[in-house]
Design a protein around this motif. Structure first.
Motif, PDB file in Angstrom:
ATOM      1  N   ILE A 195       7.576   9.871 -30.332  1.00  0.00           N
ATOM      2  CA  ILE A 195       7.894  11.028 -31.385  1.00  0.00           C
ATOM      3  C   ILE A 195       8.540  10.210 -32.577  1.00  0.00           C
ATOM      4  N   ALA A 196       8.144  10.816 -33.868  1.00  0.00           N
ATOM      5  CA  ALA A 196       8.715  10.359 -34.831  1.00  0.00           C
ATOM      6  C   ALA A 196       9.684  10.907 -35.604  1.00  0.00           C
ATOM      7  N   GLY A 197      10.753  10.846 -34.650  1.00  0.00           N
ATOM      8  CA  GLY A 197      12.043  11.901 -35.040  1.00  0.00           C
ATOM      9  C   GLY A 197      12.034  13.274 -34.890  1.00  0.00           C
ATOM     10  N   GLY A 198      13.172  13.737 -35.333  1.00  0.00           N
ATOM     11  CA  GLY A 198      12.794  15.146 -35.361  1.00  0.00           C
ATOM     12  C   GLY A 198      14.145  15.935 -34.607  1.00  0.00           C
ATOM     13  N   THR A 199      13.882  17.199 -34.061  1.00  0.00           N
ATOM     14  CA  THR A 199      14.809  17.621 -33.417  1.00  0.00           C
ATOM     15  C   THR A 199      14.415  18.287 -32.154  1.00  0.00           C
ATOM     16  N   VAL A 200      15.509  18.189 -31.068  1.00  0.00           N
ATOM     17  CA  VAL A 200      14.993  18.956 -29.739  1.00  0.00           C
ATOM     18  C   VAL A 200      15.855  20.174 -29.481  1.00  0.00           C
ATOM     19  N   GLU A 201      15.534  21.170 -29.026  1.00  0.00           N
ATOM     20  CA  GLU A 201      16.169  22.383 -28.523  1.00  0.00           C
ATOM     21  C   GLU A 201      16.048  22.478 -27.140  1.00  0.00           C
ATOM     22  N   VAL A 202      17.027  22.446 -26.377  1.00  0.00           N
ATOM     23  CA  VAL A 202      17.146  22.783 -24.646  1.00  0.00           C
ATOM     24  C   VAL A 202      17.634  24.027 -24.491  1.00  0.00           C
ATOM     25  N   GLN A 203      16.509  24.762 -23.928  1.00  0.00           N
ATOM     26  CA  GLN A 203      17.265  25.947 -23.290  1.00  0.00           C
ATOM     27  C   GLN A 203      17.073  25.963 -21.895  1.00  0.00           C
ATOM     28  N   HIS A 204      17.427  26.936 -21.043  1.00  0.00           N
ATOM     29  CA  HIS A 204      17.303  27.045 -19.592  1.00  0.00           C
ATOM     30  C   HIS A 204      16.013  26.943 -19.233  1.00  0.00           C
ATOM     31  N   ASP A 205      14.951  27.416 -19.718  1.00  0.00           N
ATOM     32  CA  ASP A 205      13.597  27.394 -19.298  1.00  0.00           C
ATOM     33  C   ASP A 205      12.554  26.815 -20.212  1.00  0.00           C
ATOM     34  N   ARG A 206      13.208  26.211 -21.172  1.00  0.00           N
ATOM     35  CA  ARG A 206      12.236  25.489 -22.319  1.00  0.00           C
ATOM     36  C   ARG A 206      13.028  24.585 -23.031  1.00  0.00           C
ATOM     37  N   VAL A 207      11.854  23.621 -23.582  1.00  0.00           N
ATOM     38  CA  VAL A 207      12.566  22.326 -24.312  1.00  0.00           C
ATOM     39  C   VAL A 207      11.415  22.523 -25.298  1.00  0.00           C
ATOM     40  N   LEU A 208      12.031  22.644 -26.475  1.00  0.00           N
ATOM     41  CA  LEU A 208      11.202  22.727 -27.962  1.00  0.00           C
ATOM     42  C   LEU A 208      11.472  21.517 -28.956  1.00  0.00           C
ATOM     43  N   ILE A 209      10.499  20.650 -29.164  1.00  0.00           N
ATOM     44  CA  ILE A 209      10.683  19.350 -29.974  1.00  0.00           C
ATOM     45  C   ILE A 209       9.991  19.785 -31.234  1.00  0.00           C
ATOM     46  N   LEU A 210      10.507  19.638 -32.270  1.00  0.00           N
ATOM     47  CA  LEU A 210      10.002  19.748 -33.595  1.00  0.00           C
ATOM     48  C   LEU A 210       9.982  18.271 -34.291  1.00  0.00           C
ATOM     49  N   THR A 211       8.891  17.822 -34.581  1.00  0.00           N
ATOM     50  CA  THR A 211       8.662  16.346 -35.169  1.00  0.00           C
ATOM     51  C   THR A 211       7.612  16.643 -36.282  1.00  0.00           C
ATOM     52  N   ALA A 212       7.942  15.404 -37.079  1.00  0.00           N
ATOM     53  CA  ALA A 212       6.910  15.245 -38.330  1.00  0.00           C
ATOM     54  C   ALA A 212       5.424  14.762 -37.525  1.00  0.00           C
TER      55      ALA A 212
END
Length: 104
Positions: free
Chosen positions: A63-80
């Motif tokens: 992963i080239a940096g970014g953000t992670v959002e963790v929810q009860h049923d989902r993990v979303l990673i936004l990265t360059a």
């Protein structure tokens, strides 16, 4: 077995969208483990590695940096940018071969 959806997105494409059993990810303060139904949080990601388990097998993504959002049923990673480990190994080999050719 309980799973969570792991999504990894770049500005150009979706890298991954799969149901996984567990996730290990590098954050600024060290490695974090994420299981299904984890408490929600958001965090900044440094350049690093993500490991996830699916069907008993480990999978690696750079992963080239970014953000992670963790929810009860989902993990979303936004990265360059992100690449699966097999592609990273192939890229490293190509770079080494190119350097060897240039030195000749």
């Amino acid at each position: 077995m309980s799973t969570t959806t792991l999504e990894i997105m770049t500005p150009d494409r979706a890298i991954l969208s799969e149901e996984v059993a567990s996730i290990r990810i590098q954050l600024a303060d060290g490695w974090w483990g994420i299981l299904p139904h984890h408490a929600p949080f958001m965090a900044e990601l440094p350049v690093g590695l993500l490991i996830y388990r699916k069907n008993g097998e480990r999978h690696y993504i750079a992963i080239a940096g970014g953000t992670v959002e963790v929810q009860h049923d989902r993990v979303l990673i936004l990265t360059a940018e992100a690449e699966r480990a097999a592609k990273v190994a192939t890229l490293e080999k190509a770079i080494e071969e190119r350097k060897a050719e240039e030195e000749k």
